[in-house]
Motif scaffolding. Structure first.
Motif, short mmCIF file in Angstrom:
data_model
loop_
_atom_site.label_atom_id
_atom_site.label_comp_id
_atom_site.label_asym_id
_atom_site.label_seq_id
_atom_site.Cartn_x
_atom_site.Cartn_y
_atom_site.Cartn_z
N HIS A 42 -1.07 16.44 5.06
CA HIS A 42 -1.51 15.46 3.73
C HIS A 42 -0.12 15.52 2.81
CE1 HIS A 42 -3.35 14.61 -0.43
NE2 HIS A 42 -4.23 13.70 0.62
N ALA A 43 0.31 16.63 2.55
CA ALA A 43 1.59 16.71 1.77
C ALA A 43 2.82 15.69 2.53
CB ALA A 43 2.21 18.07 1.53
N GLN A 44 2.73 15.82 3.46
CA GLN A 44 3.99 15.10 4.13
C GLN A 44 3.62 13.28 3.93
OE1 GLN A 44 3.45 16.55 8.28
NE2 GLN A 44 5.48 17.72 8.05
N ALA A 45 2.36 13.15 4.11
CA ALA A 45 2.05 11.90 3.89
C ALA A 45 2.18 11.24 2.46
CB ALA A 45 0.55 11.54 4.30
N ARG A 46 2.06 12.14 1.60
CA ARG A 46 2.18 11.94 0.26
C ARG A 46 3.61 11.61 -0.06
NH1 ARG A 46 -1.33 12.60 -3.76
NH2 ARG A 46 0.27 13.44 -5.32
N VAL A 113 14.22 -8.58 7.61
CA VAL A 113 14.35 -8.13 6.46
C VAL A 113 13.58 -6.66 6.53
CG1 VAL A 113 12.78 -8.16 4.10
CG2 VAL A 113 13.32 -10.27 5.48
N VAL A 114 14.37 -5.52 5.92
CA VAL A 114 14.15 -4.08 5.87
C VAL A 114 13.53 -3.78 4.90
CG1 VAL A 114 14.87 -1.97 6.53
CG2 VAL A 114 15.60 -3.74 7.85
N ALA A 115 12.12 -3.07 4.68
CA ALA A 115 11.34 -3.22 3.37
C ALA A 115 11.02 -1.48 3.15
CB ALA A 115 10.29 -3.92 3.32
N ASP A 116 10.84 -1.03 2.38
CA ASP A 116 10.79 0.49 2.03
C ASP A 116 9.10 0.58 2.58
OD1 ASP A 116 9.98 -1.22 -0.10
OD2 ASP A 116 10.72 0.51 -1.56
N GLY A 117 8.21 -0.35 1.94
CA GLY A 117 6.82 -0.30 2.16
C GLY A 117 6.09 0.94 1.38
N LEU A 118 5.23 1.46 2.28
CA LEU A 118 4.50 2.87 1.94
C LEU A 118 5.00 3.91 2.51
CD1 LEU A 118 0.93 1.18 1.74
CD2 LEU A 118 2.20 2.01 -0.01
N SER A 119 6.21 3.87 3.26
CA SER A 119 6.80 5.14 3.72
C SER A 119 8.36 4.78 3.99
CB SER A 119 6.55 5.45 5.41
OG SER A 119 7.01 6.60 5.84
N SER A 120 9.32 5.32 3.00
CA SER A 120 10.42 5.17 3.08
C SER A 120 11.12 5.97 4.36
CB SER A 120 11.36 5.62 1.76
OG SER A 120 10.68 4.56 0.53
N GLY A 176 7.72 0.45 6.36
CA GLY A 176 7.17 1.67 6.55
C GLY A 176 5.65 1.51 6.32
N GLU A 177 5.10 1.89 7.25
CA GLU A 177 3.56 1.77 7.24
C GLU A 177 2.75 2.69 6.47
OE1 GLU A 177 2.46 -0.32 11.54
OE2 GLU A 177 2.96 1.58 11.61
N ASP A 185 5.79 8.86 9.53
CA ASP A 185 7.03 8.15 9.58
C ASP A 185 7.02 7.01 10.58
OD1 ASP A 185 6.60 9.42 11.92
OD2 ASP A 185 8.72 10.00 12.21
N SER A 186 5.58 6.27 10.40
CA SER A 186 5.53 5.16 11.25
C SER A 186 6.10 3.76 10.83
CB SER A 186 3.92 4.82 11.57
OG SER A 186 3.81 3.76 12.33
N LEU A 187 6.97 3.19 11.65
CA LEU A 187 7.46 1.70 11.27
C LEU A 187 6.75 0.56 11.77
CD1 LEU A 187 10.19 0.65 9.84
CD2 LEU A 187 10.90 0.23 12.00
#
Length: 259
Positions: A42-46, A113-120, A176-177, A185-187
């Motif tokens: 959970h901490a890694q996801a946050r 396009v490379v976008a940070d999204g929800l997981s830099s 970043g998904e 760390d899923s792209l």
């Protein structure tokens, strides 16, 4: 003498998946080590959501592949606003729109396009290696490439505006998904034909879970180029374009073992 605890038949299956199975129990609760593992996940996801995007380092890695980059940002001025206002992450800021509009460029077959999204975290780890895997295949097709836009505080639909301004026939957005409890760390990669503002997800094809424990860079690159080729042939993407790349691979190489 205490009788030995019989082995849990599910335990062996844990070697084959990162899914949270065969966790065991202590009384009516989870074992302590599983509780701690859940808290860590959970901490890694946050952390993946809130880690600052290192756009400069990502741009340098892409430029090392021989591709020019353009820094852009969405209309969301900061991370807190980005998380509360998804709509702002789908549009370029006025300054970025002006930058792309003023830049002299020729229409291209493909804009990345490379976008940070929800997981830099995902973008830092996987964006440049995936582009490296894509480049030989794209060049073999003879497609022209627009400068790679590196986008901060961006959502998927932002790629449509970038592709439209750059005059690209196709836009491929790497993002970043949303982190899961076993995949921070899923792209994800979203491909859209004739990008323009106002399109919905029905107009895009998605290749997801690009990461070490998921889809490899060569596998993802092959799927994306197959989809791009078919999108150009059909003149559409999204729900009108079904991913049959695996079938095409088996037809081309009939001696390969089936899944």
């Amino acid at each position: 003498m205490t009788a030995p605890v019989p082995p849990d038949p599910w335990t062996a299956l844990r070697r084959h998946t990162t899914a949270r199975i065969a966790l065991g129990r202590t009384g009516a609760s989870l074992p302590t080590h599983e509780v701690l593992a859940f808290a860590l996940a959970h901490a890694q996801a946050r952390d993946a959501v809130h880690t600052a995007f290192q756009a400069g380092e990502v741009s340098e890695a892409i430029e090392a592949l021989g591709l020019p980059t353009l820094p852009v940002e969405s209309a969301a001025p900061d991370r807190a606003t980005y998380l509360r206002r998804p709509d702002l992450g789908r549009r370029l800021s006025a300054a970025s729109r002006d930058l792309l509009t003023a830049r002299s460029h020729k229409p291209a077959d493909l804009a990345i396009v490379v976008a940070d999204g929800l997981s830099s975290t995902a973008v830092h780890a996987h964006a440049a290696p995936l582009i490296a895997a894509l480049l030989p295949l794209v060049r073999a097709e003879g497609w022209s490439l627009a400068p790679v836009a590196v986008a901060h505080q961006a959502r998927v639909a932002l790629g449509d505006e970038v592709g439209q301004i750059l005059g690209a026939r196709l836009v491929l957005l790497l993002v970043g998904e949303r982190p899961g409890l076993s995949s921070p760390d899923s792209l994800g990669a979203y491909l859209t034909f004739a990008p323009r503002v106002g399109l919905t997800d029905a107009a895009r094809n998605c290749v997801s879970n690009i990461r070490g424990e998921g889809l490899s860079y060569p596998q993802a690159a092959a799927k994306l180029v197959w989809l791009a080729r078919e999108a150009l042939r059909l003149g559409e993407s999204g729900v009108a374009l079904k991913d049959e790349s695996d079938t095409a691979l088996l037809v081309a190489h009939p001696t390969l073992p089936s899944a």
